[in-house]
Design a protein around this motif. Sequence first.
Motif, mmCIF file in Angstrom:
data_model
loop_
_atom_site.group_PDB
_atom_site.id
_atom_site.type_symbol
_atom_site.label_atom_id
_atom_site.label_comp_id
_atom_site.label_asym_id
_atom_site.label_seq_id
_atom_site.Cartn_x
_atom_site.Cartn_y
_atom_site.Cartn_z
ATOM 1 N N HIS A 93 0.748 -1.279 -0.144
ATOM 2 C CA HIS A 93 -0.066 -0.092 0.101
ATOM 3 C C HIS A 93 0.932 1.460 0.008
ATOM 4 C CE1 HIS A 93 -2.565 3.029 2.476
ATOM 5 N NE2 HIS A 93 -3.101 3.131 1.293
ATOM 6 N N ARG A 94 1.951 1.255 0.648
ATOM 7 C CA ARG A 94 2.679 2.427 0.751
ATOM 8 C C ARG A 94 3.437 2.663 -0.236
ATOM 9 N NH1 ARG A 94 6.113 1.051 4.697
ATOM 10 N NH2 ARG A 94 7.849 0.513 3.441
ATOM 11 N N ARG A 95 3.986 1.865 -0.858
ATOM 12 C CA ARG A 95 4.812 1.848 -2.396
ATOM 13 C C ARG A 95 4.012 2.222 -3.597
ATOM 14 N NH1 ARG A 95 7.954 -3.832 -1.331
ATOM 15 N NH2 ARG A 95 9.647 -3.113 0.115
ATOM 16 N N ARG A 96 2.575 1.924 -3.397
ATOM 17 C CA ARG A 96 2.115 2.072 -4.400
ATOM 18 C C ARG A 96 1.417 3.615 -4.251
ATOM 19 N NH1 ARG A 96 4.498 -1.069 -5.470
ATOM 20 N NH2 ARG A 96 4.304 -3.256 -5.785
ATOM 21 N N THR A 97 1.121 3.928 -3.097
ATOM 22 C CA THR A 97 0.829 5.332 -2.837
ATOM 23 C C THR A 97 1.926 6.168 -3.222
ATOM 24 O OG1 THR A 97 -0.614 4.558 -1.048
ATOM 25 C CG2 THR A 97 0.093 6.886 -0.963
ATOM 26 N N GLU A 98 3.083 5.921 -3.008
ATOM 27 C CA GLU A 98 4.192 6.720 -3.018
ATOM 28 C C GLU A 98 4.466 6.717 -4.776
ATOM 29 O OE1 GLU A 98 7.283 4.797 -1.047
ATOM 30 O OE2 GLU A 98 6.891 5.666 0.876
ATOM 31 N N GLN A 99 4.001 5.923 -5.507
ATOM 32 C CA GLN A 99 4.010 5.944 -6.892
ATOM 33 C C GLN A 99 2.959 6.582 -7.682
ATOM 34 O OE1 GLN A 99 3.933 1.667 -7.890
ATOM 35 N NE2 GLN A 99 5.769 1.364 -6.898
ATOM 36 N N GLY A 100 1.950 7.422 -6.554
ATOM 37 C CA GLY A 100 0.880 8.044 -7.114
ATOM 38 C C GLY A 100 -0.393 7.326 -7.688
ATOM 39 N N ARG A 101 -0.293 5.820 -7.200
ATOM 40 C CA ARG A 101 -1.546 5.319 -7.321
ATOM 41 C C ARG A 101 -2.604 5.498 -6.420
ATOM 42 N NH1 ARG A 101 -1.669 3.026 -12.339
ATOM 43 N NH2 ARG A 101 0.411 1.865 -12.598
ATOM 44 N N GLU A 102 -3.985 5.735 -7.103
ATOM 45 C CA GLU A 102 -5.085 6.003 -6.106
ATOM 46 C C GLU A 102 -5.438 4.970 -5.201
ATOM 47 O OE1 GLU A 102 -7.997 7.307 -8.701
ATOM 48 O OE2 GLU A 102 -7.258 8.947 -9.122
ATOM 49 N N TRP A 103 -6.399 4.862 -4.184
ATOM 50 C CA TRP A 103 -6.610 4.041 -3.151
ATOM 51 C C TRP A 103 -7.361 3.021 -3.892
ATOM 52 C CZ3 TRP A 103 -6.215 0.889 0.654
ATOM 53 C CH2 TRP A 103 -7.257 0.393 1.197
ATOM 54 N N ARG A 104 -8.206 3.283 -5.027
ATOM 55 C CA ARG A 104 -9.138 2.257 -5.599
ATOM 56 C C ARG A 104 -8.339 1.297 -6.379
ATOM 57 N NH1 ARG A 104 -14.460 5.480 -8.169
ATOM 58 N NH2 ARG A 104 -15.524 5.945 -6.343
ATOM 59 N N TRP A 105 -7.326 1.611 -6.708
ATOM 60 C CA TRP A 105 -6.644 0.999 -7.764
ATOM 61 C C TRP A 105 -5.790 0.052 -6.857
ATOM 62 C CZ3 TRP A 105 -1.471 -0.431 -8.099
ATOM 63 C CH2 TRP A 105 -0.901 -0.919 -9.305
#
Length: 389
Positions: A93-105
Amino acid sequence: MPQTSVSAPRPPDPGHRPLPSDHRSLAPDLARGVMLLVIALAHTHLFSVLLGGADPAPSVLDRVATAGTVVFVDFRGYPLFAALFGYGIAQIHRRRTEQGREWRWTRKLLRRRALWFLLIGALHGLLLFPGDILAVYGVVALLFVGVLRLRDRALAVIALVWLPMAAVAHALISAGEAMTGQVLPPLPDGFLSELVFRLTLYPALVVVMVLSTVVPFLLGVLAARHRVLEQPREHLRLLRTAASIGVPLSVLGALPLALAKAGVWSATPLDHLFIAPLHQVTGYAGGLGYAALIALASVRLDRHRGRVTDALAALGQRSMTFYLAQSVAWAVLFSSYTLGLPMTSPAVGVGVAVTVWATTVLLADLMRQRGRRGPAEVLLRRLTYGPVR
Protein backbone atom coordinates in the motif's frame (compact mmCIF):
# COMPACT_ATOMS: atom_id res chain seq x y z
CA MET A 1 4.79 18.93 -43.46
CA PRO A 2 3.28 19.21 -40.02
CA GLN A 3 5.03 17.04 -37.48
CA THR A 4 2.98 14.28 -35.94
CA SER A 5 3.44 14.04 -32.21
CA VAL A 6 4.05 10.51 -31.08
CA SER A 7 3.64 9.81 -27.39
CA ALA A 8 6.41 7.79 -25.80
CA PRO A 9 5.43 4.32 -24.62
CA ARG A 10 4.54 4.18 -20.97
CA PRO A 11 7.29 2.52 -18.91
CA PRO A 12 6.29 -0.58 -16.99
CA ASP A 13 4.92 -0.09 -13.53
CA PRO A 14 7.82 -0.70 -11.10
CA GLY A 15 5.34 -2.57 -8.93
CA HIS A 16 5.29 -5.32 -11.55
CA ARG A 17 8.91 -6.16 -10.84
CA PRO A 18 10.12 -7.73 -7.59
CA LEU A 19 12.42 -5.72 -5.37
CA PRO A 20 16.06 -6.68 -6.06
CA SER A 21 17.66 -8.80 -3.34
CA ASP A 22 20.27 -6.17 -2.52
CA HIS A 23 17.49 -3.62 -1.90
CA ARG A 24 15.52 -5.81 0.50
CA SER A 25 15.60 -5.35 4.26
CA LEU A 26 17.23 -8.25 6.07
CA ALA A 27 14.96 -8.47 9.13
CA PRO A 28 11.65 -9.52 7.43
CA ASP A 29 13.36 -12.13 5.25
CA LEU A 30 15.41 -13.46 8.16
CA ALA A 31 12.26 -13.70 10.30
CA ARG A 32 10.41 -15.66 7.63
CA GLY A 33 13.33 -18.03 7.16
CA VAL A 34 13.73 -18.76 10.86
CA MET A 35 10.00 -19.03 11.47
CA LEU A 36 9.64 -21.71 8.82
CA LEU A 37 11.48 -23.93 11.31
CA VAL A 38 8.81 -23.12 13.90
CA ILE A 39 6.10 -23.96 11.35
CA ALA A 40 7.81 -27.29 10.59
CA LEU A 41 8.00 -28.15 14.29
CA ALA A 42 4.31 -27.35 14.76
CA HIS A 43 3.29 -29.45 11.76
CA THR A 44 5.29 -32.54 12.69
CA HIS A 45 3.90 -32.35 16.21
CA LEU A 46 0.42 -32.28 14.69
CA PHE A 47 1.22 -35.40 12.70
CA SER A 48 2.45 -37.12 15.86
CA VAL A 49 -1.07 -36.55 17.21
CA LEU A 50 -2.88 -37.55 14.01
CA LEU A 51 -0.82 -40.70 13.45
CA GLY A 52 0.27 -41.75 16.92
CA GLY A 53 -2.43 -40.47 19.21
CA ALA A 54 -1.86 -40.01 22.91
CA ASP A 55 0.76 -42.41 24.24
CA PRO A 56 -0.35 -43.65 27.67
CA ALA A 57 3.31 -43.97 28.73
CA PRO A 58 5.36 -41.38 26.83
CA SER A 59 9.11 -41.26 27.23
CA VAL A 60 10.91 -38.42 28.95
CA LEU A 61 12.09 -37.11 25.57
CA ASP A 62 8.53 -37.14 24.27
CA ARG A 63 7.31 -35.22 27.31
CA VAL A 64 10.07 -32.65 26.85
CA ALA A 65 9.30 -32.35 23.13
CA THR A 66 5.59 -31.87 23.80
CA ALA A 67 6.15 -29.29 26.53
CA GLY A 68 8.76 -27.47 24.44
CA THR A 69 6.41 -27.33 21.46
CA VAL A 70 3.62 -25.84 23.58
CA VAL A 71 5.95 -23.28 25.18
CA PHE A 72 7.98 -22.13 22.17
CA VAL A 73 6.08 -23.18 19.03
CA ASP A 74 2.30 -23.51 19.30
CA PHE A 75 0.66 -20.15 18.56
CA ARG A 76 4.07 -18.48 18.90
CA GLY A 77 5.50 -18.68 15.39
CA TYR A 78 2.11 -18.37 13.70
CA PRO A 79 1.37 -14.85 15.07
CA LEU A 80 4.74 -13.71 13.77
CA PHE A 81 3.95 -15.01 10.28
CA ALA A 82 0.54 -13.32 10.42
CA ALA A 83 2.18 -10.07 11.51
CA LEU A 84 4.66 -10.34 8.64
CA PHE A 85 1.75 -10.83 6.26
CA GLY A 86 0.13 -7.63 7.53
CA TYR A 87 3.51 -5.92 7.30
CA GLY A 88 3.80 -6.93 3.65
CA ILE A 89 0.28 -5.73 2.80
CA ALA A 90 1.05 -2.34 4.34
CA GLN A 91 4.32 -2.16 2.40
CA ILE A 92 2.49 -2.72 -0.89
CA HIS A 93 0.00 0.00 0.00
CA ARG A 94 2.75 2.45 0.90
CA ARG A 95 4.79 1.79 -2.24
CA ARG A 96 1.82 2.13 -4.56
CA THR A 97 0.79 5.34 -2.81
CA GLU A 98 4.32 6.72 -3.25
CA GLN A 99 4.05 5.84 -6.96
CA GLY A 100 0.96 8.03 -7.19
CA ARG A 101 -1.62 5.25 -7.34
CA GLU A 102 -5.12 6.03 -6.09
CA TRP A 103 -6.66 4.05 -3.25
CA ARG A 104 -9.20 2.37 -5.55
CA TRP A 105 -6.44 0.99 -7.75
CA THR A 106 -4.43 -0.27 -4.78
CA ARG A 107 -7.47 -1.77 -3.09
CA LYS A 108 -8.37 -3.64 -6.26
CA LEU A 109 -4.80 -4.93 -6.52
CA LEU A 110 -4.75 -6.14 -2.92
CA ARG A 111 -8.14 -7.80 -3.24
CA ARG A 112 -7.04 -9.61 -6.38
CA ARG A 113 -3.92 -10.79 -4.58
CA ALA A 114 -6.04 -11.93 -1.63
CA LEU A 115 -8.35 -13.93 -3.90
CA TRP A 116 -5.38 -15.79 -5.36
CA PHE A 117 -4.10 -16.45 -1.84
CA LEU A 118 -7.53 -17.87 -1.05
CA LEU A 119 -7.58 -20.14 -4.10
CA ILE A 120 -4.00 -21.41 -3.74
CA GLY A 121 -4.51 -21.93 -0.01
CA ALA A 122 -7.77 -23.84 -0.50
CA LEU A 123 -6.09 -26.21 -2.96
CA HIS A 124 -3.19 -26.63 -0.56
CA GLY A 125 -5.47 -27.31 2.39
CA LEU A 126 -7.69 -29.79 0.59
CA LEU A 127 -4.99 -31.68 -1.29
CA LEU A 128 -1.99 -31.61 1.04
CA PHE A 129 -2.34 -30.17 4.54
CA PRO A 130 -5.56 -29.14 6.35
CA GLY A 131 -3.75 -26.59 8.54
CA ASP A 132 -3.17 -24.23 5.59
CA ILE A 133 -2.58 -20.55 6.38
CA LEU A 134 -2.59 -19.06 2.87
CA ALA A 135 -6.38 -19.16 2.47
CA VAL A 136 -6.68 -17.69 5.96
CA TYR A 137 -4.49 -14.77 4.89
CA GLY A 138 -6.65 -14.32 1.81
CA VAL A 139 -9.82 -14.14 3.91
CA VAL A 140 -8.27 -11.67 6.37
CA ALA A 141 -6.92 -9.46 3.58
CA LEU A 142 -10.33 -9.37 1.87
CA LEU A 143 -12.16 -8.50 5.08
CA PHE A 144 -9.67 -6.03 6.50
CA VAL A 145 -8.06 -4.29 3.52
CA GLY A 146 -9.85 -1.10 4.54
CA VAL A 147 -7.84 -0.82 7.78
CA LEU A 148 -4.88 0.37 5.71
CA ARG A 149 -6.50 3.82 5.69
CA LEU A 150 -7.26 3.95 9.41
CA ARG A 151 -5.18 5.79 11.96
CA ASP A 152 -2.85 4.05 14.39
CA ARG A 153 -5.24 4.52 17.30
CA ALA A 154 -8.09 2.90 15.39
CA LEU A 155 -5.91 -0.12 14.54
CA ALA A 156 -5.01 -0.56 18.20
CA VAL A 157 -8.65 -0.32 19.28
CA ILE A 158 -9.78 -2.94 16.73
CA ALA A 159 -7.00 -5.28 17.87
CA LEU A 160 -8.03 -4.93 21.52
CA VAL A 161 -11.70 -5.52 20.69
CA TRP A 162 -10.85 -8.60 18.61
CA LEU A 163 -8.48 -10.12 21.15
CA PRO A 164 -11.11 -11.93 23.27
CA MET A 165 -12.71 -13.65 20.24
CA ALA A 166 -9.77 -15.93 19.52
CA ALA A 167 -9.19 -16.50 23.24
CA VAL A 168 -12.78 -17.69 23.79
CA ALA A 169 -12.64 -19.99 20.76
CA HIS A 170 -9.45 -21.66 21.98
CA ALA A 171 -10.81 -21.96 25.51
CA LEU A 172 -13.85 -23.87 24.29
CA ILE A 173 -11.80 -26.10 21.99
CA SER A 174 -9.29 -26.93 24.71
CA ALA A 175 -12.03 -27.66 27.24
CA GLY A 176 -13.76 -29.92 24.72
CA GLU A 177 -10.51 -31.81 24.13
CA ALA A 178 -10.07 -32.28 27.87
CA MET A 179 -13.62 -33.64 28.21
CA THR A 180 -13.43 -36.09 25.29
CA GLY A 181 -9.75 -37.00 25.72
CA GLN A 182 -9.21 -36.61 21.97
CA VAL A 183 -7.46 -33.69 20.30
CA LEU A 184 -8.18 -34.61 16.68
CA PRO A 185 -9.54 -37.70 14.95
CA PRO A 186 -6.83 -40.06 13.67
CA LEU A 187 -5.64 -39.72 10.09
CA PRO A 188 -7.35 -42.46 8.00
CA ASP A 189 -5.69 -44.71 5.43
CA GLY A 190 -6.10 -44.28 1.68
CA PHE A 191 -6.10 -41.30 -0.69
CA LEU A 192 -9.88 -40.84 -0.79
CA SER A 193 -10.23 -41.28 2.97
CA GLU A 194 -7.55 -38.66 3.61
CA LEU A 195 -9.21 -36.31 1.11
CA VAL A 196 -12.55 -36.63 2.93
CA PHE A 197 -10.72 -36.12 6.24
CA ARG A 198 -9.23 -32.84 4.99
CA LEU A 199 -12.57 -31.74 3.53
CA THR A 200 -14.26 -32.11 6.91
CA LEU A 201 -11.44 -30.72 9.06
CA TYR A 202 -10.24 -27.83 6.89
CA PRO A 203 -13.28 -25.48 7.13
CA ALA A 204 -13.32 -25.62 10.94
CA LEU A 205 -9.59 -24.93 11.14
CA VAL A 206 -9.94 -21.96 8.79
CA VAL A 207 -12.54 -20.34 11.04
CA VAL A 208 -10.41 -20.76 14.17
CA MET A 209 -7.27 -19.53 12.39
CA VAL A 210 -9.02 -16.46 10.96
CA LEU A 211 -10.04 -15.53 14.50
CA SER A 212 -6.41 -15.97 15.58
CA THR A 213 -4.91 -14.02 12.67
CA VAL A 214 -6.63 -10.64 12.89
CA VAL A 215 -4.77 -9.26 15.91
CA PRO A 216 -1.20 -9.96 14.69
CA PHE A 217 -2.23 -8.87 11.17
CA LEU A 218 -3.29 -5.46 12.52
CA LEU A 219 -0.11 -5.15 14.59
CA GLY A 220 1.93 -5.97 11.48
CA VAL A 221 0.20 -3.17 9.57
CA LEU A 222 0.94 -0.82 12.45
CA ALA A 223 4.62 -1.82 12.55
CA ALA A 224 4.99 -1.38 8.78
CA ARG A 225 3.73 2.18 8.96
CA HIS A 226 6.70 3.04 11.16
CA ARG A 227 9.11 0.76 9.21
CA VAL A 228 10.14 -1.06 12.37
CA LEU A 229 11.67 -4.04 10.53
CA GLU A 230 13.01 -2.07 7.57
CA GLN A 231 14.82 0.42 9.82
CA PRO A 232 15.53 -1.51 13.03
CA ARG A 233 18.41 0.76 14.05
CA GLU A 234 15.91 3.58 14.51
CA HIS A 235 13.69 1.47 16.79
CA LEU A 236 16.22 -0.26 19.04
CA ARG A 237 14.51 0.77 22.27
CA LEU A 238 11.13 -0.50 21.09
CA LEU A 239 12.63 -3.77 19.84
CA ARG A 240 14.54 -4.40 23.07
CA THR A 241 11.41 -3.74 25.12
CA ALA A 242 9.30 -6.05 22.95
CA ALA A 243 11.89 -8.84 23.16
CA SER A 244 12.53 -8.53 26.91
CA ILE A 245 8.82 -8.51 27.77
CA GLY A 246 7.22 -10.53 24.97
CA VAL A 247 9.31 -13.71 25.13
CA PRO A 248 9.28 -14.19 28.96
CA LEU A 249 5.56 -13.37 29.07
CA SER A 250 4.94 -15.94 26.35
CA VAL A 251 6.88 -18.63 28.22
CA LEU A 252 5.08 -17.99 31.51
CA GLY A 253 1.69 -17.96 29.82
CA ALA A 254 2.37 -21.28 28.11
CA LEU A 255 3.67 -23.20 31.14
CA PRO A 256 0.29 -24.31 32.56
CA LEU A 257 -0.88 -25.76 29.23
CA ALA A 258 2.56 -27.29 28.63
CA LEU A 259 2.40 -29.12 31.96
CA ALA A 260 -1.07 -30.37 31.12
CA LYS A 261 -0.15 -31.52 27.60
CA ALA A 262 3.00 -33.26 28.85
CA GLY A 263 0.99 -35.19 31.43
CA VAL A 264 2.71 -33.60 34.41
CA TRP A 265 -0.49 -31.90 35.61
CA SER A 266 -3.97 -33.40 35.34
CA ALA A 267 -5.89 -30.29 34.36
CA THR A 268 -9.69 -30.43 34.41
CA PRO A 269 -11.93 -29.08 31.59
CA LEU A 270 -12.60 -26.08 33.81
CA ASP A 271 -8.86 -25.47 34.09
CA HIS A 272 -8.58 -25.53 30.31
CA LEU A 273 -11.14 -22.72 30.08
CA PHE A 274 -8.50 -20.51 31.69
CA ILE A 275 -5.12 -21.90 30.62
CA ALA A 276 -6.00 -22.18 26.89
CA PRO A 277 -6.86 -18.47 26.40
CA LEU A 278 -3.84 -17.56 28.53
CA HIS A 279 -1.69 -19.63 26.17
CA GLN A 280 -3.33 -18.03 23.12
CA VAL A 281 -3.09 -14.38 24.21
CA THR A 282 0.49 -14.60 25.48
CA GLY A 283 1.37 -16.28 22.17
CA TYR A 284 0.83 -12.92 20.48
CA ALA A 285 3.42 -11.43 22.82
CA GLY A 286 5.76 -14.31 22.01
CA GLY A 287 5.40 -13.85 18.26
CA LEU A 288 6.17 -10.14 18.53
CA GLY A 289 9.05 -10.91 20.89
CA TYR A 290 10.51 -13.33 18.34
CA ALA A 291 10.21 -10.66 15.65
CA ALA A 292 11.99 -8.16 17.87
CA LEU A 293 14.82 -10.61 18.64
CA ILE A 294 15.34 -11.35 14.95
CA ALA A 295 15.26 -7.66 14.07
CA LEU A 296 17.89 -6.94 16.74
CA ALA A 297 20.03 -9.77 15.39
CA SER A 298 19.67 -8.40 11.87
CA VAL A 299 21.24 -5.11 12.95
CA ARG A 300 24.50 -6.94 13.67
CA LEU A 301 24.26 -9.56 10.96
CA ASP A 302 23.61 -7.00 8.25
CA ARG A 303 27.08 -5.53 8.81
CA HIS A 304 28.86 -8.85 8.41
CA ARG A 305 26.60 -11.11 6.40
CA GLY A 306 27.86 -14.66 6.24
CA ARG A 307 26.77 -17.73 4.35
CA VAL A 308 24.26 -18.83 6.98
CA THR A 309 22.61 -15.40 7.11
CA ASP A 310 22.35 -15.25 3.33
CA ALA A 311 20.86 -18.76 3.23
CA LEU A 312 18.23 -17.97 5.87
CA ALA A 313 17.34 -14.72 4.11
CA ALA A 314 17.09 -16.60 0.82
CA LEU A 315 14.64 -19.01 2.46
CA GLY A 316 12.62 -16.06 3.76
CA GLN A 317 12.49 -14.51 0.30
CA ARG A 318 10.99 -17.80 -0.95
CA SER A 319 8.88 -18.51 2.12
CA MET A 320 5.66 -19.30 0.23
CA THR A 321 7.45 -21.78 -2.04
CA PHE A 322 9.08 -23.65 0.82
CA TYR A 323 6.02 -23.46 3.05
CA LEU A 324 4.22 -25.43 0.32
CA ALA A 325 7.30 -27.64 -0.13
CA GLN A 326 7.08 -28.63 3.54
CA SER A 327 3.54 -29.89 2.96
CA VAL A 328 4.75 -31.94 0.00
CA ALA A 329 7.38 -33.45 2.30
CA TRP A 330 4.75 -34.30 4.94
CA ALA A 331 2.55 -35.93 2.28
CA VAL A 332 5.47 -38.04 1.02
CA LEU A 333 6.62 -39.04 4.48
CA PHE A 334 3.36 -39.60 6.36
CA SER A 335 0.49 -40.33 3.97
CA SER A 336 -0.69 -43.92 3.89
CA TYR A 337 -0.55 -44.01 0.08
CA THR A 338 3.12 -42.91 -0.04
CA LEU A 339 5.83 -43.87 2.46
CA GLY A 340 3.41 -44.00 5.38
CA LEU A 341 6.09 -43.58 8.03
CA PRO A 342 4.83 -44.07 11.60
CA MET A 343 4.93 -40.94 13.74
CA THR A 344 4.31 -42.08 17.30
CA SER A 345 6.94 -39.95 18.99
CA PRO A 346 6.94 -36.14 19.34
CA ALA A 347 10.71 -36.31 19.90
CA VAL A 348 11.20 -38.04 16.55
CA GLY A 349 8.93 -35.41 15.02
CA VAL A 350 11.35 -32.69 16.16
CA GLY A 351 14.19 -34.43 14.33
CA VAL A 352 12.10 -34.81 11.17
CA ALA A 353 11.09 -31.13 11.28
CA VAL A 354 14.66 -29.90 11.67
CA THR A 355 15.85 -32.16 8.83
CA VAL A 356 13.17 -31.00 6.40
CA TRP A 357 13.72 -27.34 7.29
CA ALA A 358 17.52 -27.64 6.94
CA THR A 359 17.01 -29.18 3.50
CA THR A 360 14.88 -26.22 2.42
CA VAL A 361 17.57 -23.82 3.66
CA LEU A 362 20.12 -25.54 1.42
CA LEU A 363 17.76 -25.53 -1.57
CA ALA A 364 16.91 -21.85 -1.08
CA ASP A 365 20.60 -20.97 -0.94
CA LEU A 366 21.24 -22.85 -4.19
CA MET A 367 18.40 -20.90 -5.81
CA ARG A 368 19.91 -17.66 -4.50
CA GLN A 369 23.30 -18.49 -5.98
CA ARG A 370 21.73 -19.24 -9.35
CA GLY A 371 19.49 -16.18 -9.29
CA ARG A 372 16.28 -18.21 -9.22
CA ARG A 373 13.20 -16.87 -7.49
CA GLY A 374 10.68 -19.10 -5.78
CA PRO A 375 8.14 -20.53 -8.25
CA ALA A 376 5.21 -19.85 -5.91
CA GLU A 377 6.27 -16.20 -5.55
CA VAL A 378 6.67 -15.88 -9.34
CA LEU A 379 3.22 -17.38 -9.90
CA LEU A 380 1.52 -15.17 -7.31
CA ARG A 381 3.11 -12.01 -8.72
CA ARG A 382 2.13 -12.93 -12.27
CA LEU A 383 -1.46 -13.71 -11.23
CA THR A 384 -1.66 -10.45 -9.27
CA TYR A 385 0.01 -8.03 -11.67
CA GLY A 386 -0.09 -9.85 -14.98
CA PRO A 387 2.95 -10.42 -17.23
CA VAL A 388 5.80 -7.91 -17.13
CA ARG A 389 6.13 -6.11 -20.44
